[in-house]
Design an enzyme around this catalytic site. Structure first.
Site, PDB file in Angstrom:
ATOM      1  N   HIS A  40       0.826  -1.204   0.000  1.00 50.89           N
ATOM      2  CA  HIS A  40       0.000   0.000   0.000  1.00 50.89           C
ATOM      3  C   HIS A  40       0.866   1.263   0.000  1.00 50.89           C
ATOM      4  O   HIS A  40       1.563   1.546   0.971  1.00 50.89           O
ATOM      5  CB  HIS A  40      -0.888  -0.025   1.245  1.00 50.89           C
ATOM      6  N   HIS A  82      -0.856  10.585  -2.801  1.00 50.72           N
ATOM      7  CA  HIS A  82      -2.185  10.175  -2.370  1.00 50.72           C
ATOM      8  C   HIS A  82      -3.117  11.329  -2.042  1.00 50.72           C
ATOM      9  O   HIS A  82      -4.180  11.472  -2.627  1.00 50.72           O
ATOM     10  CB  HIS A  82      -2.093   9.248  -1.161  1.00 50.72           C
TER      11      HIS A  82
END
Length: 285
Positions: A40, A82
């Site tokens: 991730h 992100h």
């Protein structure tokens, strides 16, 4: 994960064989090689997320995929970042104190490449930089580690970011061909419109739908007509959902699973991939 071309075959087999066969296949998968380890934002539990350090560590830990986040700068460069704004993980407020907003799309690549994206995590990572999607591919293309790219849901992009990513991958035919041959490339999005736009432009690259909530059966049936993966939050995932997704010929990758007990639970359910900040928990490296 699997190639998009396999999806239709999976649907036919599931429809002919029924739910019992899907459940048997799920059990067999869990008992053999286990789920893919999907890092991730890179190995973000041990290095600053979405930096080269996190990508390289995930590769060293033999992650099956690195999961990244695709955004676009003011001058059109696709970068791996992100958050919709950059205050949390960079020194952007110190470097550009008078700017009215701190969105990725408000800055040029030359401006963003100056940012420190590592010190927030630990002083050992001072001066780690934001990297581009091209940089990510360069770091992984000669390794066993694949790419799961998330199309940013930040509202300023609309569906154009999906088209930009499709175009960027089209410009790398050698990498894409090799990655697809090895089942080591996929794209995902929380936004169904973005996912469908990408799928229309690049139908050979597997496409996944991210979901924080449990999808309804009606949604699953509709998505199975064109999507390859359903990637829900692990907290809404149970055996019934896993089996139904497999019955419809799709894969399931759950997120973000860091606790050992939750990892064991998801593995036993037979999910295809586990998105985790600690890929070494699955790869033992």
């Amino acid at each position: 994960m699997k190639l998009a071309s396999k999806r239709r075959t999976g649907v036919v087999v599931a429809l002919l064989s029924g739910l019992a066969l899907a459940m048997t296949s799920t059990s067999a998968r869990a008992a053999t090689d286990g789920p893919d380890a999907i890092a991730h934002r890179g190995s973000s539990g041990m290095a600053p997320e979405n930096t080269a350090a996190a990508i390289d560590l995930a590769v060293h830990q033999r992650a099956d995929y690195v999961e990244i986040d695709v955004q676009r700068t003011k001058d059109g460069k696709l970068v791996n970042f992100h958050d919709c704004t950059m205050e949390r993980t960079t020194n952007i407020e110190d470097l550009y104190p008078d700017r009215p907003r701190y969105r990725v799309s408000d800055f040029t690549w030359n401006e963003l490449r100056r940012l420190d994206a590592g010190t927030w995590f630990h002083d050992d990572y001072a001066d780690e930089r934001i990297i581009t999607v091209d940089d990510v591919i360069r770091h992984i293309q000669h390794t066993r580690t694949g790419l799961l790219a998330e199309i940013s849901p930040c509202s300023q992009y609309g569906t154009t970011i999906a088209t930009d990513l499709a175009d960027a991958l089209r410009a790398k035919p050698h990498y894409v061909h090799k990655a697809l041959t090895r089942n080591r490339l996929a794209v995902q999005s929380f936004q169904t419109d973005d996912a469908h736009t990408f799928h229309t432009a690049q139908p050979d690259i597997p496409i996944g739908i991210l979901d924080a909530d449990r999808p309804t059966d009606t949604e699953l049936v509709e998505l199975s007509q064109w999507a390859d993966q359903i990637n829900p939050q692990h907290t809404v995932t149970d055996q019934t959902l896993v089996d139904r997704i497999h019955q419809l010929g799709m894969d399931i990758n759950v997120w973000t699973v860091d606790e050992p007990g939750a990892i064991r639970k998801m593995t036993n359910l037979g999910v295809d991939g586990i998105i985790t900040d600690y890929p070494q928990t699955l790869t033992q490296r």
